[in-house]
Write a protein that holds these residues in place. Structure first.
Motif, PDB file in Angstrom:
ATOM      1  N   GLN A 206       0.823  -1.208   0.000  1.00 21.97           N
ATOM      2  CA  GLN A 206       0.000   0.000   0.000  1.00 21.97           C
ATOM      3  C   GLN A 206       0.860   1.262   0.000  1.00 21.97           C
ATOM      4  OE1 GLN A 206      -1.798   1.685   3.682  1.00 21.97           O
ATOM      5  NE2 GLN A 206      -3.724   0.887   2.840  1.00 21.97           N
ATOM      6  N   ALA A 207       1.894   1.283   0.857  1.00 19.78           N
ATOM      7  CA  ALA A 207       2.753   2.460   0.961  1.00 19.78           C
ATOM      8  C   ALA A 207       3.451   2.764  -0.363  1.00 19.78           C
ATOM      9  CB  ALA A 207       3.787   2.252   2.065  1.00 19.78           C
ATOM     10  N   VAL A 208       3.937   1.713  -1.036  1.00 17.86           N
ATOM     11  CA  VAL A 208       4.623   1.904  -2.318  1.00 17.86           C
ATOM     12  C   VAL A 208       3.629   2.313  -3.401  1.00 17.86           C
ATOM     13  CG1 VAL A 208       5.954   0.741  -4.126  1.00 17.86           C
ATOM     14  CG2 VAL A 208       6.504   0.343  -1.715  1.00 17.86           C
ATOM     15  N   ALA A 209       2.499   1.635  -3.470  1.00 20.93           N
ATOM     16  CA  ALA A 209       1.505   1.959  -4.493  1.00 20.93           C
ATOM     17  C   ALA A 209       0.970   3.379  -4.320  1.00 20.93           C
ATOM     18  CB  ALA A 209       0.359   0.954  -4.446  1.00 20.93           C
ATOM     19  N   ARG A 210       0.822   3.817  -3.069  1.00 19.31           N
ATOM     20  CA  ARG A 210       0.336   5.177  -2.830  1.00 19.31           C
ATOM     21  C   ARG A 210       1.262   6.215  -3.465  1.00 19.31           C
ATOM     22  NH1 ARG A 210      -0.578   4.906   2.395  1.00 19.31           N
ATOM     23  NH2 ARG A 210      -2.840   4.784   2.250  1.00 19.31           N
ATOM     24  N   GLN A 211       2.574   6.009  -3.340  1.00 16.74           N
ATOM     25  CA  GLN A 211       3.530   6.939  -3.951  1.00 16.74           C
ATOM     26  C   GLN A 211       3.454   6.890  -5.477  1.00 16.74           C
ATOM     27  OE1 GLN A 211       5.275   9.195  -2.298  1.00 16.74           O
ATOM     28  NE2 GLN A 211       4.376   8.427  -0.387  1.00 16.74           N
ATOM     29  N   MET A 212       3.296   5.690  -6.038  1.00 14.41           N
ATOM     30  CA  MET A 212       3.184   5.558  -7.491  1.00 14.41           C
ATOM     31  C   MET A 212       1.957   6.288  -8.016  1.00 14.41           C
ATOM     32  SD  MET A 212       4.159   1.531  -7.998  1.00 14.41           S
ATOM     33  CE  MET A 212       5.840   0.922  -7.792  1.00 14.41           C
ATOM     34  N   ILE A 213       0.821   6.099  -7.339  1.00 15.71           N
ATOM     35  CA  ILE A 213      -0.428   6.704  -7.801  1.00 15.71           C
ATOM     36  C   ILE A 213      -0.380   8.218  -7.646  1.00 15.71           C
ATOM     37  CG2 ILE A 213      -2.904   6.852  -7.331  1.00 15.71           C
ATOM     38  CD1 ILE A 213      -2.764   3.844  -6.580  1.00 15.71           C
ATOM     39  N   LYS A 216       1.495   9.511 -10.476  1.00 16.39           N
ATOM     40  CA  LYS A 216       0.958   9.078 -11.776  1.00 16.39           C
ATOM     41  C   LYS A 216       2.006   8.302 -12.576  1.00 16.39           C
ATOM     42  CE  LYS A 216      -2.272  12.984 -12.126  1.00 16.39           C
ATOM     43  NZ  LYS A 216      -3.146  12.356 -11.174  1.00 16.39           N
ATOM     44  N   GLN A 217       2.623   7.340 -11.920  1.00 16.66           N
ATOM     45  CA  GLN A 217       3.616   6.525 -12.590  1.00 16.66           C
ATOM     46  C   GLN A 217       3.283   5.047 -12.456  1.00 16.66           C
ATOM     47  OE1 GLN A 217       6.983   7.289  -9.417  1.00 16.66           O
ATOM     48  NE2 GLN A 217       7.323   5.305 -10.385  1.00 16.66           N
ATOM     49  N   GLN A 218       3.766   4.275 -13.406  1.00 11.09           N
ATOM     50  CA  GLN A 218       3.556   2.845 -13.395  1.00 11.09           C
ATOM     51  C   GLN A 218       4.604   2.169 -12.504  1.00 11.09           C
ATOM     52  OE1 GLN A 218       2.985   1.162 -17.355  1.00 11.09           O
ATOM     53  NE2 GLN A 218       2.559   3.199 -18.165  1.00 11.09           N
ATOM     54  N   GLY A 219       4.377   0.907 -12.195  1.00  8.74           N
ATOM     55  CA  GLY A 219       5.336   0.178 -11.389  1.00  8.74           C
ATOM     56  C   GLY A 219       4.959  -1.283 -11.267  1.00  8.74           C
ATOM     57  N   SER A 220       5.791  -2.011 -10.538  1.00 10.47           N
ATOM     58  CA  SER A 220       5.572  -3.449 -10.362  1.00 10.47           C
ATOM     59  C   SER A 220       5.862  -3.828  -8.916  1.00 10.47           C
ATOM     60  CB  SER A 220       6.488  -4.242 -11.302  1.00 10.47           C
ATOM     61  OG  SER A 220       6.336  -5.634 -11.092  1.00 10.47           O
ATOM     62  N   SER A 257      -6.103  -6.295  -9.287  1.00  5.69           N
ATOM     63  CA  SER A 257      -7.378  -5.903  -9.889  1.00  5.69           C
ATOM     64  C   SER A 257      -7.722  -4.445  -9.586  1.00  5.69           C
ATOM     65  CB  SER A 257      -8.503  -6.819  -9.390  1.00  5.69           C
ATOM     66  OG  SER A 257      -8.810  -6.571  -8.025  1.00  5.69           O
ATOM     67  N   GLU A 258      -7.317  -3.944  -8.425  1.00  8.15           N
ATOM     68  CA  GLU A 258      -7.608  -2.556  -8.064  1.00  8.15           C
ATOM     69  C   GLU A 258      -6.647  -1.569  -8.708  1.00  8.15           C
ATOM     70  OE1 GLU A 258      -8.537  -1.275  -4.131  1.00  8.15           O
ATOM     71  OE2 GLU A 258      -9.127  -3.283  -3.482  1.00  8.15           O
ATOM     72  N   TRP A 259      -5.372  -1.938  -8.766  1.00  2.00           N
ATOM     73  CA  TRP A 259      -4.357  -0.971  -9.183  1.00  2.00           C
ATOM     74  C   TRP A 259      -3.948  -1.097 -10.645  1.00  2.00           C
ATOM     75  CZ3 TRP A 259      -1.076  -2.177  -4.198  1.00  2.00           C
ATOM     76  CH2 TRP A 259      -1.741  -1.641  -3.087  1.00  2.00           C
ATOM     77  N   GLY A 260      -4.509  -2.067 -11.342  1.00  2.00           N
ATOM     78  CA  GLY A 260      -4.164  -2.225 -12.753  1.00  2.00           C
ATOM     79  C   GLY A 260      -4.488  -0.994 -13.570  1.00  2.00           C
ATOM     80  N   GLU A 261      -5.572  -0.298 -13.238  1.00  3.91           N
ATOM     81  CA  GLU A 261      -5.955   0.887 -13.999  1.00  3.91           C
ATOM     82  C   GLU A 261      -4.927   2.004 -13.857  1.00  3.91           C
ATOM     83  OE1 GLU A 261      -9.091   3.474 -11.957  1.00  3.91           O
ATOM     84  OE2 GLU A 261      -9.524   1.490 -11.131  1.00  3.91           O
ATOM     85  N   HIS A 262      -4.076   1.918 -12.843  1.00  5.20           N
ATOM     86  CA  HIS A 262      -3.002   2.905 -12.660  1.00  5.20           C
ATOM     87  C   HIS A 262      -1.691   2.441 -13.289  1.00  5.20           C
ATOM     88  CE1 HIS A 262      -5.567   5.106  -9.876  1.00  5.20           C
ATOM     89  NE2 HIS A 262      -5.802   3.969  -9.230  1.00  5.20           N
ATOM     90  N   GLY A 263      -1.718   1.302 -13.965  1.00  2.00           N
ATOM     91  CA  GLY A 263      -0.493   0.785 -14.566  1.00  2.00           C
ATOM     92  C   GLY A 263       0.422   0.113 -13.565  1.00  2.00           C
ATOM     93  N   ILE A 264      -0.131  -0.296 -12.415  1.00  2.41           N
ATOM     94  CA  ILE A 264       0.666  -0.972 -11.383  1.00  2.41           C
ATOM     95  C   ILE A 264       0.375  -2.465 -11.455  1.00  2.41           C
ATOM     96  CG2 ILE A 264       1.087  -1.228  -8.908  1.00  2.41           C
ATOM     97  CD1 ILE A 264       0.209   1.710  -8.601  1.00  2.41           C
ATOM     98  N   ARG A 265       1.418  -3.250 -11.662  1.00  6.03           N
ATOM     99  CA  ARG A 265       1.281  -4.704 -11.729  1.00  6.03           C
ATOM    100  C   ARG A 265       1.635  -5.316 -10.367  1.00  6.03           C
ATOM    101  NH1 ARG A 265       4.828  -7.130 -14.468  1.00  6.03           N
ATOM    102  NH2 ARG A 265       6.404  -5.503 -14.713  1.00  6.03           N
TER     103      ARG A 265
END
Length: 337
Positions: A206-213, A216-220, A257-265
Motif C-alpha cells: 500500500q505504501a509503495v503503491a500510494r507513492q506511485m499513484i 501518476k507513474q507505473q510500477g511493479s 485488480s484494483e491498481w491495474g488501472e493505474h499501470g501498477i502490476r
C-alpha cells in the motif's frame, strides 16, 4: 406432457404460439443479426482501415496511460532495471538480501527495510552495499522499520520517493515462520504470524503503491509467497504460516485488480524449500528432512536463495509488462505431482 396441462392451458398455448409466429418471425427474418466478428469490431470507426484504427487507438489518452514497452526494444534492455528505485522489505539478510543483490546487478537503486538494527555489523549486507557502490555504480540503503508500523512505513517509503522523485517497484520479502501444531497455537502467536506475513505485506504494498499513484507513474510489486500457500507440506506442521502465504497469493490478485488501472502490476513468487540458515537449523533438529524434502520434488534437491533472483528481475522489469495477478511458483515440481 401436454396431457398433464389443465384443459384451459392446453387450449391457450396453441393460440399464443400462432400469434407469436405471425407477428414476430417476419420481423426477425427481415433483420440481419451481426456476426461474432462484427461484434468484436464495433468500436472500429466505419471508414477507418486496420492501420488507421490501430494508430488512433495507440494515440488515445487511455491507451497511453498503460503504454507497453516498445516492441522493438532489444531483449536484454527489457530485463534492465537501470535507474529504477526498488524497495525490498526483509532486505537485511537471507532471501531478501539475496534478492536485493540481484536487483543491484540488474542496475536498480535498492532501499532495504527491516526491523533488525542497522546492519553495520552484518558482514553480508556490508559486502553487498560496498559492491553496489564500488563495482555496480548504484546503491543499497538501509532503513530500520517494522512493516506492521503503518505510520513509520509510509514515512520511510515517502522519503525514498521524495529523494529520487519516483519509486518503481517492491519486493515484499519480510516474513516469519513458526512450526507449531494447530492445537498448541496461541492466539498471540497466530496474530503475530498474520500481522507480519499478511498485514505487513499489505501495508508495504500500500505504501509503495500510494507513492506511485500520487506521482501518476507505473510500477511493479512482487510479494513473496510460498508453495505452502498452495499445498499443505507433508511433515511440516505450520498451519498459520501456510494460511498466511495463501493469503498473500490472494492479496496480490486483489491488489492487481484494483491498481491495474493505474499501470501498477502485482504478482507473487512462491518458492519451494530453500537452503537457508533457518532450514539448516531445522535439519539439525529433524535429520530426516535432509532426504525427505529433496525427495518430495521432481529435481530431487533443495533450492538456494540465488535461484530466485532471475524471477524477481523478470517481474520487476519490462520483460513482464503484460503479467499481473499471477503466481510464479518455483518449487522444483513439488506441487506438480
Amino acid at each position: 406432457m401436454a396431457n398433464m396441462l389443465p384443459r384451459t392451458a392446453g387450449s391457450v398455448l396453441p393460440r399464443i404460439t400462432a400469434r407469436f409466429s405471425a407477428r414476430c418471425l417476419p420481423v426477425l427474418a427481415s433483420r440481419r443479426l451481426p456476426s461474432p466478428l462484427s461484434v468484436l469490431s464495433v468500436s472500429k470507426p466505419a471508414n477507418a482501415g486496420g492501420a488507421q484504427f490501430y494508430r488512433e487507438l495507440h494515440q488515445s489518452q487511455s491507451y497511453k496511460s498503460h503504454e507497453p514497452p516498445a516492441r522493438s526494444t532489444p531483449l536484454p534492455e527489457l530485463f534492465s532495471l537501470r535507474g529504477k528505485v526498488i524497495v525490498v522489505s526483509g532486505g537485511a539478510r537471507g532471501v531478501g538480501l539475496t534478492q536485493a543483490q540481484g536487483l543491484l546487478e540488474a542496475g536498480a537503486i535498492v532501499h532495504a527495510i527491516d526491523r533488525l538494527p542497522v546492519p553495520e555489523d552484518n558482514g553480508d549486507f556490508a559486502k553487498v552495499a560496498a559492491r553496489a557502490k564500488n563495482e555496480l555504480g548504484t546503491s543499497l540503503t538501509y532503513h530500520r522499520v517494522d512493516v506492521r508500523d503503518q505510520k513509520a512505513l509510509n514515512e520511510v517509503v515517502g522519503a525514498i520517493a521524495d529523494e529520487h522523485g519516483h519509486i518503481d517497484g517492491l519486493i515484499a520479502a519480510a516474513g516469519i515462520q513458526q512450526e507449531t501444531p494447530a492445537l498448541e497455537y496461541s492466539a498471540e502467536d497466530a496474530d503475530k504470524m498474520l500481522g507480519v506475513n499478511v498485514t505487513g505485506v499489505f501495508m508495504t504494498a500500500q505504501a509503495v503503491a500510494r507513492q506511485m499513484i500520487q506521482r501518476k507513474q507505473q510500477g511493479s510489486l512482487v510479494l513473496i509467497a510460498s508453495m505452502s500457500g498452495t499445498v499443505a507440506n507433508r511433515g511440516l506442521i505450520c498451519p498459520a504460516y501456510n494460511a498466511s502465504k495463501a493469503a498473500v497469493i490472494q492479496l496480490a490478485r486483489n491488489l492487481a485488480s484494483e491498481w491495474g488501472e493505474h499501470g501498477i502490476r502485482v504478482n507473487t513468487i512462491s518458492p519451494g524449500y530453500i537452503v537457508t540458515a533457518m532450514t539448516a537449523g531445522l535439519f539439525d533438529a529433524f535429520p530426516e528432512r535432509r532426504t525427505e524434502w529433496p525427495d518430495a520434488n521432481m529435481l530431487k534437491r533443495l533450492s538456494y536463495p540465488e535461484e530466485y533472483r532471475g524471477a524477481a528481475v523478470f517481474l520487476l522489469s519490462d520483460a513482464s509488462s503484460f503479467m499481473t495477478g499471477a503466481d510464479l511458483r518455483i518449487d522444483g515440481g513439488h506441487c506438480a505431482w
